[in-house]
Scaffold this motif. Structure first.
Motif, PDB file in Angstrom:
ATOM      1  N   ASP A 141       0.847  -1.189   0.000  1.00 50.12           N
ATOM      2  CA  ASP A 141       0.000   0.000   0.000  1.00 50.12           C
ATOM      3  C   ASP A 141       0.884   1.241   0.000  1.00 50.12           C
ATOM      4  O   ASP A 141       2.104   1.156   0.173  1.00 50.12           O
ATOM      5  N   VAL A 142       0.261   2.394  -0.177  1.00 51.12           N
ATOM      6  CA  VAL A 142       0.957   3.669  -0.093  1.00 51.12           C
ATOM      7  C   VAL A 142       0.155   4.574   0.833  1.00 51.12           C
ATOM      8  O   VAL A 142      -1.064   4.709   0.679  1.00 51.12           O
ATOM      9  N   ASP A 143       0.832   5.146   1.830  1.00 49.15           N
ATOM     10  CA  ASP A 143       0.150   5.949   2.845  1.00 49.15           C
ATOM     11  C   ASP A 143       1.102   6.974   3.432  1.00 49.15           C
ATOM     12  O   ASP A 143       2.332   6.876   3.274  1.00 49.15           O
ATOM     13  N   LEU A 144       0.524   7.916   4.173  1.00 51.37           N
ATOM     14  CA  LEU A 144       1.321   8.825   4.983  1.00 51.37           C
ATOM     15  C   LEU A 144       1.948   8.036   6.125  1.00 51.37           C
ATOM     16  O   LEU A 144       1.327   7.109   6.661  1.00 51.37           O
ATOM     17  N   PRO A 145       3.162   8.360   6.527  1.00 56.16           N
ATOM     18  CA  PRO A 145       3.823   7.613   7.597  1.00 56.16           C
ATOM     19  C   PRO A 145       3.009   7.530   8.884  1.00 56.16           C
ATOM     20  O   PRO A 145       3.022   6.496   9.567  1.00 56.16           O
ATOM     21  N   GLY A 146       2.271   8.594   9.219  1.00 57.10           N
ATOM     22  CA  GLY A 146       1.462   8.565  10.424  1.00 57.10           C
ATOM     23  C   GLY A 146       0.367   7.511  10.366  1.00 57.10           C
ATOM     24  O   GLY A 146       0.096   6.818  11.353  1.00 57.10           O
ATOM     25  N   SER A 147      -0.236   7.362   9.191  1.00 57.43           N
ATOM     26  CA  SER A 147      -1.265   6.339   9.013  1.00 57.43           C
ATOM     27  C   SER A 147      -0.660   4.938   9.084  1.00 57.43           C
ATOM     28  O   SER A 147      -1.254   4.014   9.660  1.00 57.43           O
ATOM     29  N   VAL A 148       0.530   4.787   8.515  1.00 59.61           N
ATOM     30  CA  VAL A 148       1.216   3.490   8.563  1.00 59.61           C
ATOM     31  C   VAL A 148       1.534   3.121  10.006  1.00 59.61           C
ATOM     32  O   VAL A 148       1.358   1.967  10.426  1.00 59.61           O
ATOM     33  N   ALA A 149       1.994   4.089  10.783  1.00 61.45           N
ATOM     34  CA  ALA A 149       2.332   3.830  12.186  1.00 61.45           C
ATOM     35  C   ALA A 149       1.140   3.270  12.945  1.00 61.45           C
ATOM     36  O   ALA A 149       1.272   2.325  13.737  1.00 61.45           O
ATOM     37  N   GLU A 150      -0.037   3.840  12.722  1.00 64.78           N
ATOM     38  CA  GLU A 150      -1.242   3.361  13.399  1.00 64.78           C
ATOM     39  C   GLU A 150      -1.593   1.944  12.981  1.00 64.78           C
ATOM     40  O   GLU A 150      -1.942   1.099  13.809  1.00 64.78           O
ATOM     41  N   ARG A 151      -1.482   1.665  11.694  1.00 66.20           N
ATOM     42  CA  ARG A 151      -1.880   0.353  11.187  1.00 66.20           C
ATOM     43  C   ARG A 151      -0.932  -0.752  11.642  1.00 66.20           C
ATOM     44  O   ARG A 151      -1.363  -1.831  12.032  1.00 66.20           O
ATOM     45  N   VAL A 152       0.375  -0.493  11.616  1.00 65.97           N
ATOM     46  CA  VAL A 152       1.312  -1.553  12.005  1.00 65.97           C
ATOM     47  C   VAL A 152       1.352  -1.750  13.513  1.00 65.97           C
ATOM     48  O   VAL A 152       1.655  -2.855  13.987  1.00 65.97           O
ATOM     49  N   ALA A 153       1.028  -0.703  14.283  1.00 68.02           N
ATOM     50  CA  ALA A 153       0.968  -0.866  15.736  1.00 68.02           C
ATOM     51  C   ALA A 153      -0.100  -1.887  16.107  1.00 68.02           C
ATOM     52  O   ALA A 153       0.082  -2.717  17.002  1.00 68.02           O
ATOM     53  N   ALA A 154      -1.222  -1.850  15.377  1.00 69.77           N
ATOM     54  CA  ALA A 154      -2.313  -2.797  15.639  1.00 69.77           C
ATOM     55  C   ALA A 154      -1.936  -4.223  15.252  1.00 69.77           C
ATOM     56  O   ALA A 154      -2.545  -5.182  15.726  1.00 69.77           O
TER      57      ALA A 154
END
Length: 226
Positions: A141-154
């Motif tokens: 996927d392609v995302d803003l780093p902040g959005s990626v941080a939230e998704r991978v934390a989960a």
């Protein structure tokens, strides 16, 4: 023991990679490799790199049995250089071509644990996917780093690799490993090795752009000014 000689190319990141590997029943052996980092010179660097790795082992294009190419994701202009090169060589030499997601090579090389593989997508975004023990657990996927941080934390991700992870380490909030920085040629070859050994059919090298190119054609003609 049957051994095949395979060319590996990847231009999905600023690193322009060309390598020769031998794929045998027991594994993959690196024979020669060139990698240069220049985000604006993919077209100028890849062909000489291919020539150099062939020359290093005293081989010619006709000695190749297959070509493996990194499919991205990556910026439009750079990514297509590697794919066009791979497809053209496959057609000219009448040998099969195989595609591998470039992020998968980063994830495989990262090894154990839940890891984020991220490359720079420009526009303050990253191309990314998450891996567990080298196996992908999310779609690229392609995302803003902040959005990626939230998704991978989960997902319980505990570390990161890749140029994109280094660039946005402060936002991602994950320990970032020094290597691999760019998709390793050996990992790309390993991910295609089973298909190569099975003499699988040549694959269409469909790029993973994940978004529209930076440059697009104009929607219509502008009126001529008088």
């Amino acid at each position: 023991m049957h051994i095949v000689l395979v060319l590996v190319v990847d231009s999905s990141t600023p690193a322009v990679t060309a390598a020769l590997v031998e794929v045998a029943d027991h594994g993959v052996v690196m024979r020669a490799q060139r990698q240069a980092v220049d985000a604006k010179a993919h077209g100028e660097l890849l062909a000489p790199a291919v020539h150099a790795v062939l020359g290093e082992i005293g081989a010619g294009p006709r000695d190749l049995d297959a070509v493996v190419a990194g499919l991205g994701p990556g910026p439009f202009t750079g990514l297509r250089v590697g794919l066009v090169t791979a497809a053209s060589m496959g057609q000219t030499l009448d040998i099969p071509t195989y595609g591998v997601c470039s992020l998968d090579a980063l994830g495989r090389a990262a090894g154990a644990g839940r890891i984020l593989a991220a490359t720079d997508a420009r526009r303050k975004e990253v191309y990314w996917a998450a891996y567990d023990g080298g196996a992908r657990i999310t779609e690229p996927d392609v995302d803003l780093p902040g959005s990626v941080a939230e998704r991978v934390a989960a997902l319980g991700v505990t570390g990161a690799v890749g140029e994109g992870a280094h660039k946005y380490a402060d936002v991602l909030g994950l320990p970032v490993r020094d290597e691999p920085m760019y998709p390793p040629a050996a990992a790309l070859a390993e991910l295609a090795a089973e298909r190569i050994r099975a003499k699988g059919p040549s694959e269409r090298l469909t790029p993973l752009y994940l978004r529209r190119p930076d440059a697009v054609a104009a929607a219509g003609r502008k009126p001529v000014l008088r």
